[in-house]
Design an enzyme around this catalytic site. Sequence first.
Site, PDB file in Angstrom:
ATOM      1  N   ASP A 173      43.283  46.740  40.112  1.00 22.33           N
ATOM      2  CA  ASP A 173      42.931  45.565  40.906  1.00 22.33           C
ATOM      3  C   ASP A 173      42.765  44.335  40.025  1.00 22.33           C
ATOM      4  OD1 ASP A 173      42.822  47.036  43.341  1.00 22.33           O
ATOM      5  OD2 ASP A 173      40.847  47.778  42.783  1.00 22.33           O
ATOM      6  N   HIS A 199      38.719  29.642  39.786  1.00 22.41           N
ATOM      7  CA  HIS A 199      39.900  28.847  39.467  1.00 22.41           C
ATOM      8  C   HIS A 199      39.968  27.690  40.466  1.00 22.41           C
ATOM      9  CE1 HIS A 199      41.404  31.982  36.692  1.00 22.41           C
ATOM     10  NE2 HIS A 199      40.812  32.790  37.542  1.00 22.41           N
TER      11      HIS A 199
END
Length: 325
Positions: A173, A199
Amino acid sequence: MFAARRTASLFQKRAFSASAINASKVSVLGAAGGIGQPLSLLLKLNPRVSELALYDIRGGPGVAADLSHINTNSTVTGYNPDASGLRDCLEGSEIILIPAGVPRKPGMTRDDLFNTNASIVRDLAKAAAEAAPKAHVLVIANPVNSTVPIVAEVYKARNVYDPKRLFGVTTLDVVRASRFISQVQNTNPSGEAVPVSNHSSIAGQARDALVNRIQFGGDEVVKAKDGAGSATLSMAMAGARFAESLLRAAQGEKGVIEPTFVDSPLYKDQGIDFFASRVELGPNGVEKINSVGEINEYEQGLLDACLTDLKKNIQKGVDFVKANP
């Protein structure tokens, strides 16, 4: 040939000198399968592995013979597909990896795998608990949210359960997230477990699409393989990476952290005994379980949904062992 050399160098860059590396027996249960073969190859290239033991219901000795021709120092042995072969494969193991099980096919969910894979994992866990109760067990077989609790219940029934030595391999993952985020941002993959919301350039629909792709990356591979398999190569890399991290920690390296699904205190007050988070590894397995940390409203919504399903998945594994001891 050159690809194999580059792959080997990934491990060799992290390795101590040959004289400083302890002898480590690593066993792979399901070694002839779609994940098991590339996983075994990567482990053969790892200089920290001195002995590689391979078992499967068919093909184990053949895979071992093939890998034994690779010019690294570790020995490779394939064991017969019977009870004594499984016992001999497991005895003396430091790490046991369990990729055994059926792969996903188009339209299948992870839960659809449960009925078949639950029995396979239970039986292998019984053998491991008898032959190598102190080994670190790395469960790859899906659905991990249920198969890890199955192993825990089997070990508890035999009074050999050590929560620090049982791991669900969720590394893929993080590997996927790192790769997918780097593609969106046109940067190099970090390899770290960093929330998408960290981000700042990814927001709105782009963020939602990215999260969906990470969550359903396995479906993307199953569809692309058109029924011929699932995420075997990337999963093998993830399993090999986790085994490498565990060996580094076992051999004295400090500060080794990997995301993994373990017996965790983080949400036990909600009746959830296992959770995947960043875990610091040590010679005895789990050294420290890091908290989730500060998360925003968007992430909290994802976490809440996760916890609801996770509790059911864990209970499904526990109930299976109770009904099918």
